[in-house]
Enzyme design. Structure first.
Site, PDB file in Angstrom:
ATOM      1  N   GLU A 116      -7.837  -7.500  -1.181  1.00 14.80           N
ATOM      2  CA  GLU A 116      -8.219  -8.778  -0.573  1.00 14.80           C
ATOM      3  C   GLU A 116      -9.577  -9.256  -1.105  1.00 14.80           C
ATOM      4  O   GLU A 116     -10.521  -9.493  -0.346  1.00 14.80           O
ATOM      5  CB  GLU A 116      -8.189  -8.695   0.962  1.00 14.80           C
ATOM      6  CG  GLU A 116      -6.782  -8.421   1.466  1.00 14.80           C
ATOM      7  CD  GLU A 116      -6.537  -8.674   2.963  1.00 14.80           C
ATOM      8  OE1 GLU A 116      -7.500  -8.878   3.723  1.00 14.80           O
ATOM      9  OE2 GLU A 116      -5.360  -8.680   3.352  1.00 14.80           O
ATOM     10  N   GLU A 160       0.864  -5.470   1.704  1.00 16.69           N
ATOM     11  CA  GLU A 160       0.621  -5.489   3.148  1.00 16.69           C
ATOM     12  C   GLU A 160       1.553  -6.514   3.769  1.00 16.69           C
ATOM     13  O   GLU A 160       1.514  -7.693   3.412  1.00 16.69           O
ATOM     14  CB  GLU A 160      -0.837  -5.823   3.478  1.00 16.69           C
ATOM     15  CG  GLU A 160      -1.781  -4.679   3.161  1.00 16.69           C
ATOM     16  CD  GLU A 160      -3.221  -4.929   3.619  1.00 16.69           C
ATOM     17  OE1 GLU A 160      -3.430  -5.654   4.609  1.00 16.69           O
ATOM     18  OE2 GLU A 160      -4.116  -4.381   2.959  1.00 16.69           O
TER      19      GLU A 160
HETATM   20  O1  AHR Z   1      -3.950  -3.800   7.562  1.00 14.43           O
HETATM   21  C1  AHR Z   1      -5.136  -4.169   8.192  1.00 14.43           C
HETATM   22  C2  AHR Z   1      -6.020  -5.010   7.312  1.00 14.43           C
HETATM   23  O2  AHR Z   1      -5.382  -6.223   7.024  1.00 14.43           O
HETATM   24  C3  AHR Z   1      -6.328  -4.455   5.943  1.00 14.43           C
HETATM   25  O3  AHR Z   1      -7.389  -3.573   5.967  1.00 14.43           O
HETATM   26  C4  AHR Z   1      -6.691  -5.677   5.158  1.00 14.43           C
HETATM   27  O4  AHR Z   1      -6.403  -5.543   3.790  1.00 14.43           O
HETATM   28  C5  AHR Z   1      -5.888  -6.777   5.830  1.00 14.43           C
HETATM   29  O5  AHR Z   1      -6.651  -7.871   6.121  1.00 14.43           O
END
Ligand code: AHR
Length: 508
Positions: free
Chosen positions: A190, A313
């Site tokens: 991110e 994710e």
């Molecule tokens: O999964 C939780 C968080 O969500 C992670 O650390 C981040 O990459 C995302 O914003």
């Protein structure tokens, strides 16, 4: 379509609208098993209390500190890869803090997740040895935002170098003779947010530096470098990375998208309203558009599809359980989560040509977990069961499907009620996974199989209540059962899908 019938706030169009058509299997497109990957961050109770309870723990059975019950459960999923150590944590993590004698490791503060002190007792050796125990491939996320190019290059050498080298020597001094040969590497996480608040143009340049020193001229070590990808519909991000990063330095581009209603009002994990259920389904279905549009951009710069889209994710994100640390992201997991999982995995399967890896967030005790733990107790969530039912698709040949579905309607908005995907495995079986997200109406579906089959059998996941979940007191409230609702006549199948259900069929 016939007029909609309204039932407790939801409505469905005529049942005869449901038609799923299977095309011939694509022997050239495999549904990569890596789509069924998981994610373990140093966040809340995912690592500590979840995977790892410490070598000295006398109450919970473990192997080198890793819970035996968790290992056995995850083996049932055949998890293909596990991403670690973050997430946002990855860009604060200095891997050298997590090697060597445990009583000499420095502590750090986990600034993103609850401000807790991290003692670094679970580090590189612990994680990579645990992956061996699980029979899964590690996916390491490197620190780009607060780290150094040399630091990441050293990590690669530490875990992968076979001969003599400063880092390989250090690894051997720390007790590991042979390298682990880690293939999958995230170059930051991110980068548009907790990973440095960078612009895509700036990050693309940073990526080029990091990626260069992770390998050699020809990438002879075969590392698979994954660029930190877009936040949901940030298409400019993907376009910039595909344009500005030489493709010989790039094996994957990531994408993150959570099924969230509203970041400032996410709603409860179990007592959600009908409206919140609909909004969550809408956000889950959004993945179809995201994957389609990010793929189209990637196709423009990489028509050969050499670079993978890695959705590292995904999952549902709600308010934490009352009374728990807001920084720990602990939430229960209901049939709503089973719906998210079923729909999302169908989307990934159907886009398998470009989506070749994905990671559900997160494995244990965090967000849309497959496992919850409480002391020595462990519970498998509805999401676990969907993952287990869908594992038949891992590495199978894609069977393209077209789906005509009745709608789930609320306040003038419509979503397809039915989602589907299919594959042909190496043993000659065809697998069809079907989801009905409608909370009150069953769906009668005609499946045009395209060829004749002799037999069908199936498994079903549903419950007496849309908000049902598995608790530590009632861990088997939601479990798969045998399914008898399919009727086969040569190349035609009719399937009756109960409300909020997942069905996986095996045809021979
Ligand atoms: O999964 C939780 C968080 O969500 C992670 O650390 C981040 O990459 C995302 O914003």
């Amino acid at each position: 379509m016939a007029a909609a019938i309204t039932v407790v706030g939801f409505s469905a169009a005529a049942q005869e609208a449901n038609l799923v058509k299977l095309s011939p299997a694509r022997s050239d497109v495999q549904i990569s098993r890596h789509i069924y990957g998981h994610f373990a961050e140093h966040l809340g109770r995912c690592i500590y209390d979840g995977f790892y309870v410490g070598e000295g723990n006398a109450e919970i059975p473990h192997t080198d500190g890793v819970r035996n019950d968790v290992v056995e459960a995850l083996k049932q999923l055949s998890i293909p890869n596990l991403r670690w150590p973050g997430g946002c944590f990855a860009d604060t993590y200095h891997w050298k803090d997590g090697i060597g004698p445990k009583d000499q490791r420095p502590t750090i503060v986990n600034t993103w997740w609850g401000g807790v002190t991290e003692d670094n007792s679970f580090g590189t050796h612990d994680f990579l040895n645990m992956c061996e125990l699980l029979g899964t491939e590690p996916y390491l996320a490197g620190n780009v935002a607060s780290g150094e190019v040399q630091e990441l290059a050293d990590w690669v050498q530490y875990v992968n170098h076979a001969g003599r080298s400063p880092m390989a020597d250090l690894r051997q001094k720390n007790g590991r003779e042979e390298p682990w040969k880690v293939k999958y590497w995230g170059v930051g996480n991110e980068a548009w947010g907790c990973g440095g608040n960078m612009t895509p143009e700036y990050y693309a340049d940073v990526y080029r530096r990091y990626a260069t020193f992770m390998s050699d001229w020809n990438n002879s070590g075969g590392v698979f470098r994954i660029a930190s990808g877009a936040n949901s519909s940030d298409y400019h991000w993907t376009e910039t990375l595909m344009k500005n990063i030489p493709h010989l330095l790039l094996e994957g581009v990531a994408l993150h998208h959570y099924a969230v209603i509203d970041w400032s009002n996410k709603g409860p994990s179990t007592t959600y309203s009908d409206k919140q259920y609909f909004q969550t389904m809408k956000s889950a279905w959004k993945m179809e558009e995201l994957v389609t549009r990010h793929t189209a951009i990637m196709d423009k710069y990489d028509p050969e599809k050499n670079v993978a889209l890695v959705v590292d994710e995904w999952g549902g994100w709600y308010d934490v359980e009352p009374g728990t640390n807001p920084g720990f992201l602990y939430q229960q997991n209901t049939m709503r989560d089973a719906m998210i999982a079923g729909v999302t995995l169908n989307i990934f399967n159907n886009h398998a040509e470009r989506v070749r890896m994905a990671n559900l967030a997160q494995t244990i005790n965090v967000l849309q977990a497959v496992i919850l733990t409480d002391g020595d107790k462990m519970v498998l969530t509805p999401t676990f069961h969907v993952m287990e039912m869908y594992k038949v698709h891992q590495d199978a040949a894609l069977i393209p499907v077209s789906v005509q579905s009745a709608n789930l309607t609320m306040d003038g908005e419509e979503l397809p009620a039915v989602s589907a995907s299919a594959s042909a495995d190496s043993l000659g079986n065809t697998h069809v996974s079907l989801v009905n997200i409608h909370p009150t109406d069953k769906q009668e579906i005609r499946v045009d199989l395209g060829k004749a089959y002799r037999s069908v059998e199936g498994r079903l996941l549903t419950a007496g209540d849309l908000r049902a979940y598995n608790s530590f007191d009632a861990p088997e409230t939601v479990v798969p059962t045998g399914y008898q609702g399919a009727r086969l006549r040569e190349n035609q199948l009719t399937v009756s899908l109960p409300p909020f259900s997942v069905v996986v069929l095996k045809l021979r």
